[in-house]
Design a protein around this motif. Structure first.
Motif, PDB file in Angstrom:
ATOM      1  N   MET A   1       0.821  -1.203   0.000  1.00 60.80           N
ATOM      2  CA  MET A   1       0.000   0.000   0.000  1.00 60.80           C
ATOM      3  C   MET A   1       0.862   1.263   0.000  1.00 60.80           C
ATOM      4  O   MET A   1       0.473   2.289  -0.543  1.00 60.80           O
TER       5      MET A   1
ATOM      6  N   LYS B   1       4.761  12.845  -1.656  1.00 58.67           N
ATOM      7  CA  LYS B   1       3.413  12.438  -1.263  1.00 58.67           C
ATOM      8  C   LYS B   1       3.443  11.683   0.060  1.00 58.67           C
ATOM      9  O   LYS B   1       2.537  11.801   0.882  1.00 58.67           O
TER      10      LYS B   1
ATOM     11  N   LEU C   1       5.347  12.168   2.448  1.00 54.37           N
ATOM     12  CA  LEU C   1       5.515  13.133   3.532  1.00 54.37           C
ATOM     13  C   LEU C   1       4.214  13.857   3.852  1.00 54.37           C
ATOM     14  O   LEU C   1       3.929  14.154   5.008  1.00 54.37           O
ATOM     15  N   HIS C   2       3.440  14.139   2.822  1.00 52.13           N
ATOM     16  CA  HIS C   2       2.249  14.949   3.050  1.00 52.13           C
ATOM     17  C   HIS C   2       0.990  14.135   3.236  1.00 52.13           C
ATOM     18  O   HIS C   2      -0.040  14.671   3.615  1.00 52.13           O
ATOM     19  N   GLN C   3       1.035  12.875   2.924  1.00 58.43           N
ATOM     20  CA  GLN C   3      -0.189  12.084   3.010  1.00 58.43           C
ATOM     21  C   GLN C   3      -0.627  11.965   4.465  1.00 58.43           C
ATOM     22  O   GLN C   3       0.169  12.126   5.383  1.00 58.43           O
ATOM     23  N   LEU C   4      -1.895  11.683   4.646  1.00 54.81           N
ATOM     24  CA  LEU C   4      -2.431  11.613   6.007  1.00 54.81           C
ATOM     25  C   LEU C   4      -2.767  10.186   6.412  1.00 54.81           C
ATOM     26  O   LEU C   4      -3.095   9.917   7.557  1.00 54.81           O
ATOM     27  N   ILE C   5      -2.712   9.268   5.462  1.00 49.87           N
ATOM     28  CA  ILE C   5      -3.230   7.928   5.748  1.00 49.87           C
ATOM     29  C   ILE C   5      -2.326   7.128   6.672  1.00 49.87           C
ATOM     30  O   ILE C   5      -2.791   6.474   7.591  1.00 49.87           O
ATOM     31  N   TYR C   6      -1.038   7.191   6.438  1.00 55.42           N
ATOM     32  CA  TYR C   6      -0.120   6.421   7.272  1.00 55.42           C
ATOM     33  C   TYR C   6       0.711   7.375   8.112  1.00 55.42           C
ATOM     34  O   TYR C   6       1.408   8.226   7.569  1.00 55.42           O
ATOM     35  N   GLN C   7       0.593   7.212   9.412  1.00 56.21           N
ATOM     36  CA  GLN C   7       1.378   8.076  10.287  1.00 56.21           C
ATOM     37  C   GLN C   7       2.716   7.396  10.529  1.00 56.21           C
ATOM     38  O   GLN C   7       2.787   6.365  11.189  1.00 56.21           O
TER      39      GLN C   7
END
Lengths: 357, 1116
Positions: free
Chosen positions: A65, A75, A77-83
Motif C-alpha cells: 500500500m 506524497k 511526507l504529506h499524506q495523512l493515511i499512514y502516520q
C-alpha cells in the motif's frame, strides 16, 4: 479453520526493517517466512510459524500500500493515511530507491524502455536478483528519469527535491539518468572491470563540465545533454595530432618535464604519439552520437589498455596526464586553450578513475 | 437566528486524475449545510487547486448547528456530462459550539469517497459565531460538553455527578428503502452516512437537553451505539453520566483536599444501635450492619428531599452466627421462581435460604432473592434472559408480570421511579477518590427480543421500553446486593436477522453521595458511624448484610483492616480504584465459549437463544473463575462479557483484568477429582494433571509477582463461625455440560476449587485451561486503563486495531471443536500482537478490547483494539510497597484536581485518616475510639453543611462562566501558535490515539470536543484491492487518518478514550464485492509533554501531601 482475513493496523504504521528488506529484495511471502525462520527469530521470540506468516503477510500488505506513495516520495511526507515518523519515512524512501550494484551495471547506459524491461528476465538469472526486485529498480530508474528529464536546474538537486533521497543516492541517480540519456556503452566485455562507482564518478565530472548547464544554468535539460556546441568545437583539437610539428613539440615538452620522474619513461616516450592520438581522436569524434556512446570503450581501448599492458603505475599515469594537459598551454601555435582545458580537465579525472585492474 | 456558520475553502492537494486525456482535474467544491449550498469557482486543470474562496456564511438555528454536519463535496467539472464527484468531507461542528473547546476548525481533511476511499485532501476553515439565546423553551443544548472518557476528564473537577442520561432515536435504514434498488451504491452509502450523522447530532442534542434539565453542564462516559436492525430500521442510542464540571484553572489549593476524600471512604452507614453487636472475634470491632430497606412512609413528592433515597436506617439486632441466607418475604413475589428453568439457581436457593427468623425487621424487607455477584451472578443474569418479552410462553409472561409488580410494590413506592434520577447508574469506570464506598459485584441482565419494523420513527417507544425493562432489572439486582447504585454501566446489543439480544451490565456499588445531587442521601450517609478503614480496602467490603446475603458467598475479615467482611473473590466492571492495594501485577483473563444452536425462525429462535443464555453465562463464569484461580489472583476488574448471536451459534467472550487484592483472602487452588477411582492409570493421570495445575499456579504467582505477606490464622481471627456448609452447584443436564463443577463454599484456607473430571471432554476442558500461554517475558496485558503494579510509563504508545476472520469448516461443527477454534483464534491473535510489538518490550497492552461478531454462518470475526505502552524496566523492579506508596501518591495528586468544597467541609470534617499505612492502622483505630460523641455533633450540623455546599455549588457555577470567557481568547492564541508551526515545516503533525483517558508522560491541557464518526466503505473490485485483508486494512488506515485529520483541524494533537464501537464487515467474494461500516469515537485533546521541570514540580506537591495528611491525623 482457515483464516479469511487477518490484519493489523497501528496508529503509527509499524515498519519492520528486516521484512522491508526481504520485500524489496522481491521475495514472496513464503520465501520471506522461510528466510525469517532461518534467521532464528522463532527461537528468539518464542513465536510460531503461523504468527510469522501472519506478520509477514501484514507487513507485505503495508508495503504494497505504501508503494504507490513511494513512487512520489513528497506524497509520502504529506499524506495523512499512514502516520510514520520522519526518520522512518526517510528510511523507507532511501531503501526503496537503493539499487543493487550488479543490477545497475547491467542496465547502465541502456535506454530505459520497454525493450530493456523485457531483458530483465535475463538480468535476473544472470545476477541472481529476483525479477521483482529488478523490476522495482528498473522502474525507479525510469521514474526518476521521466520526472527530471525536462527540468531546469541541477540534476542532483532535482532528483533530491523530487525524490527526497540522500545526497549520495541522488548523485547516483543523476549518473544513472545521465548515462541513460546519453546511452553510454558500459556493457562491453572490456568494460566489465569497471564498477558503477567508476562510471558515476565520470558522469559527475561530465555533468559539471561538458553539459549545457556548465555554461548556462537557465536551460531545460541542462544537466542531461552534452553541450552540442562544445562537442562541435572539439574538432578543433584535431590539430594537436594532425600537425606534425605541434605533436612533436607537445611530446618534447612532456618528455622534458617528466624525464627522471616517471618509472615508465621509456614506454611513455615510445607510446606518446599513440596515446595522444587516441585521446584527441576521441574528442574529435564526439560529434557523432555513436561515438559518444562508445566514449568509455574508446578511452579504455586507446588509453587504459596500452598503459596497463606496459604496467604503468597509477602515480605515473597521473603525472603523465597532468603534464600532458598542462604542456598544451606552452604550445604557441595552439589557440584553443580553454576548449582543451574543458575537455582534458574532465577526461583526466575520468581516466585516472578508470585506470585500475 | 442564533448562529452564523462561516466556511472557507482554501485549497486541495493530491486530487485524483479525473480527466484521462489531460491527466488533470477541473475541481470545484460544494459546501452544504442544512438546505443551503454554496459553490466555489472551478479551478481548472490542476491536481492541487487553490480556490481561496470567500467566506460562505450560513445563518442557522443552533438546533441545526447541533444536528447537521457540514457537508463538503469536491467535484470535477465536466462541460458536456454530469459533474463527477471526487469525494466528500463531513465536519461535525459541535466542538465549536462550546466555548471552552475549539474556536476554529482549520486544516487538511482527507476527501473521502465510499467507493474509492481517500482521494486527496482539502483545506477548509470553519468558524461559528454563536449568539446567546435566552429562550427558555429552546430545543438546542449548545454548551453541554460531551466526553467519551469514563472518568472525570483530567483538567476538570466534578462539582456534582448527577447521574444517568439516556436517549435513543430510530429511523428507517436507507439501505433498506425501496429507493435503494434504483440508486447507486455510492448514493446509498452517502445517504446512510448522512442519516447517521444527523441522528447522532440529534441524539447528542437531546441528551444535552436532559443534562441541562438536570442542571448539569457535561456528559461524561458518553457511549453512543448504532443498532443496524436491517429491515426493521436503524437505532442510534446513547448513554452517559450527567455531571457538573468545573474547569481546573490553577493548580492552587491542592493540599488541603488530600485528606477529605479518604475520610469519605471511611464513612460507613450510621447504625442507630449504639452498641454494635459484639462479635466473637473482636468485641471492640464495630461491625458494619448495613441494611437498606425502604420505609413505606417515605413521601414521594418530587420536592421532598428524602424520597429518592434507597437507603434507610433499619434498626438491627446482632447478626446470628449463621450461614448465608436469603429472606424470602411472603409479601413479595420472589423472583426466584422466575428462574425455574435454571436448575442451578433453584438448587442454590433451596439450599441456602431459610425462613425468615428476624423478627425485628420493621419494614418489610423485599428483596429479589436471586442476584449475582462473585459466585453466582450468572444465575441472575440467566434469569434476565429468561425474562425475555416476546418469545416466552405464557408461563414466563406471567412471571414477568409478577416481576414487574414486585418491582413496583417494592417499598411501596412506585413513585420513586418517577423521579428524575430514575436509574442510579453511572457509565464511569474510574472515580474521584472517595466516591466509591463499597462494591457489591457484577450485575448484568440480558433479554432476547424479536425485531419488528419501527412504524413511527418519532415514537421509539418499543426500543425505549426494552431498555427500561433491562435497566429495571439491573437496578433490582443491585438492590439485592445491598447497593443503591450501579457503576461501570454499559449496554450493548447483538443482532442476527430478526433476533436481538440486549445486554446491560455494571457493578453494584455503594457510593458516597457527596458528589451526587441529592442532599438527602447524603443526609443519611453523613450520619453513618465513622469507622477507621484504611484506604485501599474499603471498596472491597461487602455492602450487603452478611446475614441477608443474596447468594452464598464465603466471607472473611478483610485482610487489610481486619474489621470488615470481604468476599473471597470480587468481580467488577470498573477500573481498579487508584487507591486499591494490589500485590504484584495484573493480567488479562479471558473466557471463551461457543454454543451451537439450531437454525430456527422468529419465536422458536428467540426461545432457543434464551434457553441457551444461562448456560453460556454460567460456563463463562466458571471459566473465568478457574482461570483466575490458576493465576493465583482474587479479583477481576473491567469485566466485559459479550454474547454474540449468529445463525447457528452463540459466542461468549469475557475479558477482564485479574489482580490480587491485598484485602481479599488468598485464593485456594484448583483440585481435580476423578470419577472412576478404581483405575490405577487414570488416577495417575489425574495426579499428573493436578501437579501440572499446581505448577502453573506457582509459576503464575512468580510471573505476576504475587507474594502476599503470610498472615497467620490467629491474626485474621476466626472468620464467621458458621457451620461448614457446602452448597453444590450442579449444572443442569444439557448435552453440552460435560463436567460437574462442585463449588466448595466452606471457608478455610484449604478449600479449593474442585473440578471433577468424568469424561474426556472434561479432561479437554482442563487441558484448555492450561493452554493459555502467558505473554512472552517483558509483556503484560490488561483490559483496564492502568496496569496494576506498573506505573512508570514512558511516552511511547502505539494504538492499534487488529481484525481476524476465520472460516469454520462445516464438517467439524461440534461444540467442542468450535470452542477450540475460537480459543485458538483468540490466542493466536494475542500471540501475533506480542510478536508484532516485540520492539516495544518492556511494554504493556492496555485497554485490550475484544469484540466478536458472526457475520455469516461459518465466519467468526474478532476485532481487537488496544494500546501498547512501554515502561521503564528499572523502575518496575520496585517493591510492592514502593508502588503502593506510589499509588497513594497518585491518589493524592488526583485529589488535587478535585479540590474545593470538600475543602470547605474539611474544616469540620470527621476524624480522618487518609491512607494510613497498614502497620499504623491499629494505632489510629485506638486513637479514634471516642468518635461517637463527635459524631453526634456532626449530625446536628449537617444541615449547615448542606447549605454550605449549596453555596459552593452556586459559586462554582459562577466560576464556570468566568472561565468560559477567559478561555476562548486563550484558545484563539493557541490556535495561532499552532497554525504558525505547521507552516514552518510542512510535514504532517503527529496525532496520538489511545483508548485510555490519559497520555503517559504528558498532561492534557484542553479538551476540544467529542469525535464521533461513522464511515461506510464499499468495493466492487475486491480482488484488485488486495482481497478482504487489503480492503479492510486500507479502510481502517483511512478511518484512523480521518480521525487524526479532524483532531488536527480542531487544534488537537491526540485522541483519548478512543473506541471503535462498530466494525461490521460483509463480503461477497463471488461477486468481488465487500462492504464495511465503522463507527469510532473519542475525545480530541491538546496535550503537553511533561518537561523535566514539570515532573519535579508535580512530585513536589505529592511529597508535601504526605506530611499534610499525617498532620491532619494528628489534629484529630
Amino acid at each position: 479453520m482457515t483464516s479469511e482475513l487477518d490484519i493489523f493496523v497501528g496508529n503509527t504504521t509499524l515498519i519492520d526493517e528486516d521484512v522491508y528488506r526481504l520485500w524489496l529484495d522481491g521475495y514472496s511471502v513464503g520465501d520471506a517466512v522461510a528466510l525469517r525462520v532461518r534467521s532464528g527469530i522463532l527461537e528468539q521470540t518464542g513465536a510460531t510459524a503461523a504468527v510469522l506468516q501472519s506478520d509477514t503477510m501484514d507487513h507485505y500488505r503495508t508495503f504494497h500500500m505504501l508503494e504507490r506513495l513511494l513512487h512520489a516520495p513528497p506524497k509520502l511526507l504529506h499524506q495523512l493515511i499512514y502516520q510514520i515518523p520522519p526518520s522512518r519515512q526517510a528510511l523507507l524512501i532511501e531503501r526503496y530507491y537503493a539499487f543493487d550494484e550488479a543490477f545497475v551495471r547491467e542496465v547502465l547506459g541502456k535506454k530505459l524502455s520497454k525493450g530493456t524491461k523485457k531483458d530483465l528476465d535475463d538480468i535476473s538469472t544472470k545476477t541472481g536478483i529476483t525479477l521483482k526486485s529488478c523490476r522495482r529498480q528498473f522502474d525507479n530508474f525510469k521514474r526518476v528519469f521521466k520526472v527530471v528529464e525536462e527540468m531546469r536546474g541541477s540534476l542532483v538537486d532535482n532528483v533530491q527535491q523530487h525524490f527526497l533521497l540522500s545526497d549520495r543516492l541522488a548523485r547516483d541517480y543523476a549518473a544513472i539518468v545521465f548515462f541513460a540519456n546519453n546511452r553510454f556503452e558500459t556493457g562491453k566485455k572490456k568494460l566489465q572491470y569497471l564498477s558503477f562507482g567508476d562510471f558515476a564518478f565520470c558522469a559527475e565530472l561530465m555533468i559539471q563540465n561538458w553539459t549545457l548547464g556548465a555554461v548556462d544554468s537557465q536551460v531545460d535539460d541542462m544537466d542531461m545533454d552534452l553541450d552540442k556546441e562544445f562537442l562541435q568545437d572539439l574538432k578543433e583539437l584535431k590539430v594537436l595530432v594532425a600537425d606534425k610539428d605541434l605533436l612533436d613539440l607537445h611530446k618534447s615538452l612532456v618528455c622534458t618535464a617528466l624525464r627522471g620522474k616517471l618509472g615508465v619513461f621509456s614506454e611513455m616516450e615510445a607510446n606518446f604519439k599513440n596515446l595522444s592520438r587516441g585521446l584527441v581522436n576521441v574528442a574529435t569524434k564526439l560529434t557523432h552520437n555513436k561515438d559518444v556512446r562508445d566514449l568509455f570503450v574508446d578511452l579504455v581501448e586507446k588509453f587504459v589498455e596500452p598503459c596497463r599492458s606496459d604496467h604503468w603505475p597509477l602515480s605515473d599515469v597521473r603525472l603523465f596526464l597532468n603534464q600532458y594537459s598542462a604542456s598544451v598551454h606552452s604550445l604557441d601555435g595552439f589557440r584553443h586553450q580553454a576548449l582543451w582545458d574543458r575537455y582534458m580537465g574532465t577526461l583526466r579525472g575520468c581516466l585516472l578513475r578508470l585506470y585500475h585492474d | 437566528m442564533p448562529g452564523k456558520l462561516k466556511v472557507k475553502i482554501v485549497a486541495g492537494r493530491h486530487l485524483p486524475v479525473m480527466d484521462r486525456a489531460s491527466d488533470l482535474t477541473d475541481a470545484f467544491v460544494e459546501v452544504k449545510f442544512g438546505n443551503t449550498t454554496f459553490k466555489t469557482d472551478v479551478y481548472p486543470k490542476s491536481l492541487n487547486p487553490q480556490w481561496n474562496s470567500e467566506w460562505f456564511k450560513f445563518e442557522v438555528d443552533d438546533e441545526d448547528l447541533q444536528d447537521e454536519p457540514l457537508q463538503i463535496t469536491v467535484l470535477d467539472h465536466d462541460t458536456y456530462s454530469a459533474n463527477d464527484a471526487i469525494g466528500k468531507v463531513y465536519i461535525d461542528i459541535d466542538p465549536l459550539l462550546y466555548s471552552e473547546a475549539a474556536t476554529v476548525i482549520s486544516g487538511w481533511f482527507p476527501i473521502y469517497d465510499t467507493i474509492h476511499g481517500i482521494r486527496g485532501e482539502i483545506n477548509v476553515v470553519v468558524k461559528v459565531d454563536l449568539f446567546n439565546d435566552l429562550n427558555r423553551f429552546r430545543q438546542s443544548s449548545c454548551g453541554v460538553k460531551f466526553f467519551c472518557t469514563t472518568s472525570i476528564p483530567k483538567c476538570y473537577r466534578a462539582v456534582i455527578i448527577h447521574g444517568f442520561v439516556e436517549e435513543l432515536v430510530v429511523n428507517e435504514d436507507p439501505e433498506y428503502q425501496w429507493i435503494d434498488r434504483i440508486r447507486t451504491p455510492r448514493a446509498s452509502n452517502e445517504a446512510r452516512q448522512r442519516l447517521i450523522s444527523l441522528m447522532s447530532g440529534e441524539l447528542q442534542r437531546k441528551i444535552g437537553l436532559k443534562v441541562l434539565e438536570m442542571r448539569g453542564n457535561a456528559v461524561v462516559g458518553y457511549l453512543q451505539c448504532f443498532d443496524l436492525e436491517g429491515e426493521s430500521g436503524l437505532v442510534v442510542r446513547a448513554i452517559g453520566t450527567a455531571c457538573t464540571l468545573d474547569k481546573l484553572s490553577s493548580p492552587a489549593a491542592f493540599l488541603p483536599a488530600c485528606n477529605s476524600p479518604s475520610k469519605e471512604m471511611k464513612e460507613i452507614p450510621f447504625n442507630e444501635d449504639p452498641n454494635p453487636n459484639t462479635h466473637s472475634s473482636g468485641p471492640s470491632t464495630p461491625l458494619k450492619n448495613q441494611t437498606y430497606s425502604f420505609s413505606p412512609s417515605k413521601s414521594y413528592s418530587r420536592q421532598s428531599s428524602s424520597s429518592d433515597t434507597d437507603l434507610s436506617l433499619t434498626p438491627k439486632t446482632a447478626p446470628y452466627p449463621q450461614g448465608p441466607r436469603i429472606y424470602l418475604c411472603p409479601s413479595s413475589p420472589s423472583l426466584s421462581c422466575g428462574s425455574l428453568h435454571l436448575k442451578k439457581s433453584c438448587l442454590l436457593l433451596s439450599e441456602s435460604s431459610l425462613p425468615p427468623h428476624h423478627s425485628s425487621l420493621v419494614s418489610p424487607v423485599l428483596r429479589k432473592s436471586v442476584s449475582f455477584s462473585e459466585e453466582l451472578f450468572l444465575a441472575a443474569s440467566g434469569m434476565g434472559s429468561g425474562s425475555a418479552g416476546k418469545e416466552g410462553g405464557p408461563f414466563k409472561a406471567l412471571l414477568r408480570q409478577q416481576t414487574q409488580s414486585a418491582l413496583e410494590q417494592r417499598g411501596g413506592s412506585p413513585h420513586r421511579f418517577c423521579r428524575r434520577r430514575e436509574f442510579p447508574f453511572f457509565t464511569l469506570t474510574a472515580f474521584p477518590p472517595g466516591f466509591l464506598v463499597h462494591v457489591g459485584g457484577v450485575v448484568s441482565a440480558r433479554s432476547v427480543k424479536l425485531l419488528d419494523r419501527i412504524h413511527n420513527p418519532d415514537e421509539p417507544e418499543t426500543r425505549d421500553a426494552w431498555w427500561a425493562e433491562i435497566r429495571q432489572e439491573i437496578k433490582s439486582h443491585a438492590k439485592a446486593l445491598g447497593c443503591h447504585a450501579v457503576v461501570g454501566y454499559s449496554e450493548s446489543t447483538s443482532i442476527c436477522e430478526e433476533v436481538c439480544i440486549l445486554s446491560a451490565s455494571g457493578t453494584a456499588a455503594v457510593l458516597n453521595p457527596r458528589f451526587l445531587q441529592d442532599g438527602t442521601v447524603e443526609g443519611c450517609l453523613e450520619q453513618r458511624l465513622e469507622e477507621n478503614l484504611p484506604a485501599g480496602c474499603g471498596f472491597c467490603h461487602i455492602p450487603y448484610d452478611e446475614l441477608n446475603m443474596p447468594f452464598p458467598a464465603h466471607l472473611t475479615y478483610c485482610y487489610n483492616c481486619r474489621k470488615q467482611k470481604v468476599p473471597d473473590v470480587l468481580f467488577t466492571t470498573i477500573d481498579l480504584p487508584t487507591d486499591a492495594t494490589v500485590i504484584g501485577k495484573g493480567c488479562l483473563i479471558q473466557a471463551r465459549l461457543c454454543r451451537l444452536k439450531k437454525k430456527a425462525q422468529a419465536e422458536a429462535n428467540a426461545t432457543a437463544i434464551s434457553n441457551l443464555l444461562p448456560f453460556m453465562e454460567y460456563e463463562v463464569h466458571t471459566q473465568l473463575m478457574n482461570k483466575l484461580k490458576l493465576k493465583g489472583m482474587n479479583a477481576l476488574f473491567g469485566l466485559r462479557i459479550q454474547i454474540t448471536v449468529g445463525e447457528n451459534m452463540l459466542m461468549g467472550l469475557a475479558s477482564a483484568t485479574g489482580v490480587y487484592l491485598a484485602a481479599l483472602p488468598t485464593p485456594g487452588g484448583i483440585q481435580i477429582a476423578g470419577k472412576t477411582p478404581n483405575d490405577g492409570s487414570y488416577e495417575q493421570h489425574i495426579s499428573h494433571m493436578q501437579k501440572k495445575i499446581n505448577d502453573t499456579i506457582a509459576k503464575n504467582k512468580e510471573l505476576y509477582e504475587i507474594n502476599p505477606p503470610e498472615i497467620s490464622e490467629e491474626i485474621i481471627g476466626s472468620p464467621i463461625p458458621e457451620p461448614r456448609q457446602r452448597s453444590r452447584l450442579l449444572r443442569s443436564q444439557s448435552e453440552s455440560s460435560d463436567e460437574v463443577t462442585e463449588l466448595d463454599l466452606s471457608h478455610g484456607k484449604k478449600d479449593a476449587f474442585v473440578l471433577e473430571i468424568d469424561d474426556t471432554d472434561a479432561m479437554e476442558d482442563v487441558h484448555s485451561l492450561l493452554t493459555d500461554v502467558p505473554p512472552p517475558s517483558g509483556f503484560y496485558s490488561c483490559n483496564t486503563e492502568i496496569m496494576p503494579g506498573i506505573n512508570n510509563w514512558t511516552s511511547e504508545i502505539q494504538m492499534f486495531t487488529s481484525v481476524r476472520v476465520i472460516r469454520l469448516s462445516s464438517l467439524n461443527l461440534t461444540n467442542h471443536a468450535l470452542n477450540k477454534n475460537f480459543n485458538d483464534l483468540c490466542e493466536n491473535l494475542l500471540k501475533s500482537l506480542y510478536f508484532k510489538l516485540r520492539s516495544m518490550i518492556p511494554c504493556c497492552l492496555c485497554h485490550v478490547n475484544f469484540t466478536v461478531s458472526l457475520p455469516e454462518d461459518e465466519l467468526i470475526q474478532v476485532t481487537v483494539t488496544a494500546v501498547a505502552i512501554t515502561f521503564d524496566k528499572n523502575q518496575a523492579l520496585q517493591t510492592t510497597k514502593a508502588h503502593v506508596e506510589k499509588s497513594l501518591q497518585r491518589a493524592s495528586t488526583d485529589n488535587e484536581e478535585l479540590l474545593q468544597f470538600p475543602l470547605e467541609l474539611c474544616s469540620d470534617s470527621l476524624p480522618s485518616h487518609p491512607f494510613p499505612p497498614a502497620k499504623e492502622h491499629l494505632e489510629s483505630a485506638s486513637s479514634n475510639s471516642g468518635i461517637p460523641a463527635a459524631q453526634r455533633d456532626r449530625c446536628s450540623s449537617w444541615i449547615e453543611l448542606i447549605k454550605l455546599k449549596a453555596q459552593t455549588i452556586r459559586r462554582g457555577s459562577i466560576k464556570t462562566t468566568v472561565t468560559v470567557e477567559k478561555t476562548s481568547p486563550m484558545g484563539e492564541g493557541n490556535f495561532r501558535n499552532r497554525s504558525a508551526a505547521p507552516c514552518a515545516n510542512s510535514t504532517v503533525g503527529v496525532v496520538k490515539m489511545t483508548p485510555l483517558s490519559f497520555i503517559p508522560g504528558a498532561k492534557i491541557t484542553k479538551y476540544l470536543g467529542i469525535i464521533n464518526m461513522f464511515f461506510i466503505r464499499e468495493t466492487t473490485s475486491l480482488r484488485e484491492e488486495g482481497g478482504v485483508s487489503g480492503f479492510l486494512h486500507a479502510f481502517i488506515a483511512e478511518v484512523f487518518a480521518m480521525v487524526r485529520a479532524h483532531v488536527a483541524a480542531l487544534g488537537g494533537n491526540a485522541v483519548v478514550s478512543y473506541i471503535m464501537k462498530q466494525c461490521v464487515f460483509m463480503e461477497n467474494p463471488n461477486k468481488n464485492q465487500a462492504q464495511c461500516l465503522i463507527n469510532v469515537s473519542g475525545d480530541a485533546v491538546v496535550f503537553a509533554r511533561e518537561s523535566e521541570l514539570e515532573v519535579v514540580s508535580t512530585q513536589q506537591p505529592a511529597a508535601n501531601c504526605q506530611p499534610a495528611c499525617t498532620g491532619g491525623e494528628v489534629t484529630t
